[in-house]
Design an enzyme around this catalytic site. Structure first.
Site, PDB file in Angstrom:
ATOM      1  N   ILE A  97       0.877  -1.168   0.000  1.00 14.25           N
ATOM      2  CA  ILE A  97       0.000   0.000   0.000  1.00 14.25           C
ATOM      3  C   ILE A  97       0.914   1.217   0.000  1.00 14.25           C
ATOM      4  CG2 ILE A  97      -1.918  -1.155   1.145  1.00 14.25           C
ATOM      5  CD1 ILE A  97      -1.160   0.158   3.739  1.00 14.25           C
ATOM      6  N   ASP A  98       0.398   2.344  -0.421  1.00 15.38           N
ATOM      7  CA  ASP A  98       1.238   3.526  -0.607  1.00 15.38           C
ATOM      8  C   ASP A  98       1.918   3.950   0.692  1.00 15.38           C
ATOM      9  OD1 ASP A  98       0.550   3.585  -3.231  1.00 15.38           O
ATOM     10  OD2 ASP A  98      -0.945   5.174  -3.036  1.00 15.38           O
ATOM     11  N   ASN A  99       3.065   4.622   0.537  1.00 15.83           N
ATOM     12  CA  ASN A  99       3.815   5.103   1.701  1.00 15.83           C
ATOM     13  C   ASN A  99       2.974   6.024   2.584  1.00 15.83           C
ATOM     14  OD1 ASN A  99       5.951   3.701   0.634  1.00 15.83           O
ATOM     15  ND2 ASN A  99       7.057   5.500  -0.093  1.00 15.83           N
ATOM     16  N   THR A 101      -0.161   5.970   3.034  1.00 12.40           N
ATOM     17  CA  THR A 101      -1.367   5.294   3.526  1.00 12.40           C
ATOM     18  C   THR A 101      -1.050   4.462   4.758  1.00 12.40           C
ATOM     19  OG1 THR A 101      -2.148   5.126   1.244  1.00 12.40           O
ATOM     20  CG2 THR A 101      -3.260   3.767   2.869  1.00 12.40           C
TER      21      THR A 101
END
Length: 328
Positions: A266-268, A270
């Site tokens: 998952i994105d940094n 997030t």
């Protein structure tokens, strides 16, 4: 090939030789590498590194005298000036800098990079520990922005008459020999003609040192760990930094001797649940669940203003540098 052979392509190297990044505080880096005092001989400095997953650098004082660097030598010995290393994590990321080299004389990789880029040995050792140094047996094709001199060097080191003499690439196609791999040890030998890519300014994640990682563990089984990933961290690391990652710090918090493996991202920016595998077998199992669409991700977003109900489509600008910008 002389000095021209040292640098094939240089990107974003506009004079960024200063390694004194802004540091808010000296931080603890558990399970890092403990570096011995370096030894010297008449030709070059020889450096030894003791790496262990059980060693802790419990306290790094800002007054400690660490390694020094300089291009000058006295009576055959290198003299070095002070620097800050990578371990004190800067509060902000600096400008990127990637150096591309062609090895002109075989030897230990740490020693060659230090000489070619005028970097301190402990700093280069940290880069290797972070996974920020790569090699290929044969230099990849230079980009369109390469200078005539850089293209000349590429042709010189990849000429068929030169490659035919290198036993390390016998039986390999040129494409296979151009595949890059991480350098994993400071004493790894690199032969003449080897290509090196050095990420001098790796992306940093200072948030890793501020988190109580044990409190973020949701579940632990024999096959996997569920982690409540904090915002501002990377699940499995980046191409130039595999040290400051959720997988690494969660493994240490749980006292695992075998590092956890990433199964998805998952994105940094997030935060939320991520599944980290304890075995290679469970990596395959979880990837199978993703393929079979048995895994579902649900995101909650906080907006600055009300948004209309329905599907909202936006487009990212076609650039390869993160974070990508949303086009208007």
């Amino acid at each position: 090939m002389g000095s021209a052979s040292a640098g094939l392509v240089s990107i974003f190297s506009n004079g960024y030789r200063s390694l004194s990044a802004p540091v808010s505080s000296w931080r603890t880096l558990a399970s890092s590498s403990l570096y011995k005092h370096y030894k010297r001989n008449s030709k070059s400095a020889v450096f030894s590194c003791l790496s262990s997953s059980k060693i802790e650098l419990s306290c790094l004082s800002s007054k400690v005298d660490v390694a020094q660097t300089s291009t000058t030598s006295v009576n055959g010995y290198f003299s070095y000036h002070k620097y800050d290393r990578l371990l004190p994590c800067p509060s902000e990321n600096g400008p990127p800098r990637v150096e591309h080299l062609v090895v002109s004389e075989g030897g230990p990789v740490l020693e060659y990079i230090c000489k070619s880029l005028d970097l301190p040995p402990l700093f280069v050792a940290d880069l290797i520990h972070f996974g920020a140094v790569y090699y290929a047996l044969v230099c990849p094709q230079p980009p369109p922005s390469a200078t005539p001199e850089q293209i000349r060097i590429f042709k010189e080191v990849t000429a068929p008459s030169v490659l035919s003499k290198r036993t390390s690439i016998k039986g390999k196609t040129v494409r296979e020999a151009q595949k890059t791999f991480r350098i994993t040890h400071v004493e790894q030998f690199v032969e003449a003609g080897t290509y090196l890519r050095v990420h001098v300014h790796p992306k940093r994640f200072p948030r890793c040192y501020e988190i109580d990682w044990k409190s973020r563990i949701i579940a632990v089984t024999d096959s996997y760990v569920v982690l409540d990933k904090p915002a501002g961290t990377s699940v499995g690391g980046t191409s130039d930094n595999i040290e400051e990652s959720c997988a690494t710090f969660a493994s240490r918090a749980l006292g695992f001797s075998t590092p956890l493996k990433t199964t998805h991202q998952i994105d940094n920016c997030t935060e939320g649940c991520v599944v980290l595998a304890r075995t290679k077998e469970y990596c395959s199992i979880f990837h199978g669940k993703i393929r079979e669409k048995k895994v579902k991700k649900l995101y909650l977003a906080l907006t600055a203003a009300p948004v209309p109900i329905g599907i909202i489509t936006h487009y990212m600008r076609p650039i390869n540098v993160a974070p990508r910008l949303v086009s208007e």
